[in-house]
Write a protein that holds these residues in place. Structure first.
Motif, PDB file in Angstrom:
ATOM      1  N   TYR B  34      46.191  41.016  35.522  1.00  0.00           N
ATOM      2  CA  TYR B  34      44.822  41.841  35.207  1.00  0.00           C
ATOM      3  C   TYR B  34      45.052  43.245  35.992  1.00  0.00           C
ATOM      4  O   TYR B  34      45.636  43.444  37.064  1.00  0.00           O
ATOM      5  N   TYR B  36      42.104  46.155  37.057  1.00  0.00           N
ATOM      6  CA  TYR B  36      40.729  46.499  37.422  1.00  0.00           C
ATOM      7  C   TYR B  36      40.752  48.129  38.075  1.00  0.00           C
ATOM      8  O   TYR B  36      41.695  48.568  38.680  1.00  0.00           O
ATOM      9  N   GLN B  46      36.983  45.091  35.186  1.00  0.00           N
ATOM     10  CA  GLN B  46      38.455  44.731  34.334  1.00  0.00           C
ATOM     11  C   GLN B  46      38.580  45.641  33.447  1.00  0.00           C
ATOM     12  O   GLN B  46      37.755  46.212  32.573  1.00  0.00           O
ATOM     13  N   TYR B  49      43.689  42.352  30.437  1.00  0.00           N
ATOM     14  CA  TYR B  49      44.598  41.215  30.923  1.00  0.00           C
ATOM     15  C   TYR B  49      45.576  40.968  30.121  1.00  0.00           C
ATOM     16  O   TYR B  49      45.815  41.374  28.847  1.00  0.00           O
ATOM     17  N   LEU B  90      43.223  48.196  40.813  1.00  0.00           N
ATOM     18  CA  LEU B  90      43.997  46.980  41.517  1.00  0.00           C
ATOM     19  C   LEU B  90      44.455  45.994  40.389  1.00  0.00           C
ATOM     20  O   LEU B  90      43.910  45.956  39.449  1.00  0.00           O
ATOM     21  N   GLN B 104      41.295  34.279  40.805  1.00  0.00           N
ATOM     22  CA  GLN B 104      41.991  35.503  40.544  1.00  0.00           C
ATOM     23  C   GLN B 104      42.350  36.099  41.898  1.00  0.00           C
ATOM     24  O   GLN B 104      41.414  36.030  42.844  1.00  0.00           O
ATOM     25  N   TYR B 105      43.481  36.711  42.056  1.00  0.00           N
ATOM     26  CA  TYR B 105      43.994  37.222  43.377  1.00  0.00           C
ATOM     27  C   TYR B 105      44.335  38.605  43.419  1.00  0.00           C
ATOM     28  O   TYR B 105      45.384  38.570  42.318  1.00  0.00           O
ATOM     29  N   PHE B 106      43.960  39.355  44.139  1.00  0.00           N
ATOM     30  CA  PHE B 106      44.268  40.814  43.993  1.00  0.00           C
ATOM     31  C   PHE B 106      45.175  41.348  44.886  1.00  0.00           C
ATOM     32  O   PHE B 106      45.565  40.781  46.205  1.00  0.00           O
ATOM     33  N   GLY B 107      45.912  42.347  44.411  1.00  0.00           N
ATOM     34  CA  GLY B 107      47.002  43.198  45.317  1.00  0.00           C
ATOM     35  C   GLY B 107      46.311  44.294  46.187  1.00  0.00           C
ATOM     36  O   GLY B 107      44.971  44.393  46.178  1.00  0.00           O
TER      37      GLY B 107
END
Lengths: 112, 115
Positions: B34, B36, B46, B49, B90, B104-107
């Motif tokens: 994804y 963002y 968002q 994806y 992101l 969901q896990y973000f950088g």
């Protein structure tokens, strides 16, 4: 329109108090509600999440209370610490969808 | 353990110039990926994806495009930057299969300033 709403926009509590962050949503099909914690300059980190089949989810000092009928949920942070000072985002999605809708966030400040 | 890396960390670019931001996921095969965008002090929006290599879905139009050239790589780009593109970008991932597919896990993000 904003599908996920959060209140208050900002909140200040004293160290040791319980912070209560509120979230509401419009789409009754939403069934997954994660909360993210974000510090300035960093990406959001998943804090705790709840699915609509539950009305409560607890993880240490963090608890989500969920009211499906009223389409509301809240995040309670007990024994708040200065390190909890961050922006908290409520988010929602439905049925394993890739689309995750975020609220506007609540900026929490914990004073010592 | 899965790790997510974004590059560059920050960029200052001129209006009208091109842009390419990257994201790499290690330790997870066939993730959903994804992009963002977050304005300063704002919420997360968002943008795109992708559930598989070569396939990208657009969520909102912001004169940006995305591509997934490899299983572990997601690219965000534009040929002409606008002032409104400034913000925090992101990348995030979620498990492609199995339980908690929607988690969901973000950088760490890329800060972009367009002048």
């Amino acid at each position: 329109q904003q599908q996920v709403r959060q209140s208050p926009q900002s909140l200040t509590v004293w160290e040791g108090e319980t912070a209560i962050l509120n979230c509401s949503y419009e789409n009754s099909a939403f069934d997954y509600f994660p909360w993210y914690q974000q510090f300035p300059g960093e990406g959001p980190a998943l804090l705790i999440a709840i699915r609509s089949v539950s009305d409560k989810k607890e993880d240490g000092r963090f608890t989500i209370f969920f009211n499906k009928r009223e389409k509301k949920l809240s995040l309670h942070i007990t024994d708040s610490q200065p390190g909890d000072s961050a922006t908290y985002f409520c988010a929602a999605s439905q049925g394993g969808s890739a689309k995750l809708i975020f609220g506007e966030g609540t900026k929490l400040t914990v004073s010592s | 353990a899965q790790t997510i890396h974004q590059w560059p960390v920050a960029e200052i670019k001129a209006v009208g110039s091109p842009l390419s931001l990257g994201c790499t996921i290690k330790g997870k095969s066939s993730p959903n990926l994804y992009w963002y965008w977050q304005a300063t002090g704002g919420t997360l929006q968002q943008l795109f994806y992708s559930i598989t290599v070569g396939q990208v879905e657009s969520v909102v139009q912001l004169n940006l495009s995305a591509s997934r050239p490899k299983d572990d790589q997601f690219i965000l780009s534009t040929e002409k930057l606008l002032l409104s593109h400034s913000g925090f970008y992101l990348c995030a991932w979620s498990p492609g299969t199995g339980g908690a597919q929607d988690t969901q896990y973000f950088g760490p993000g890329t800060r972009l300033l367009v002048l």
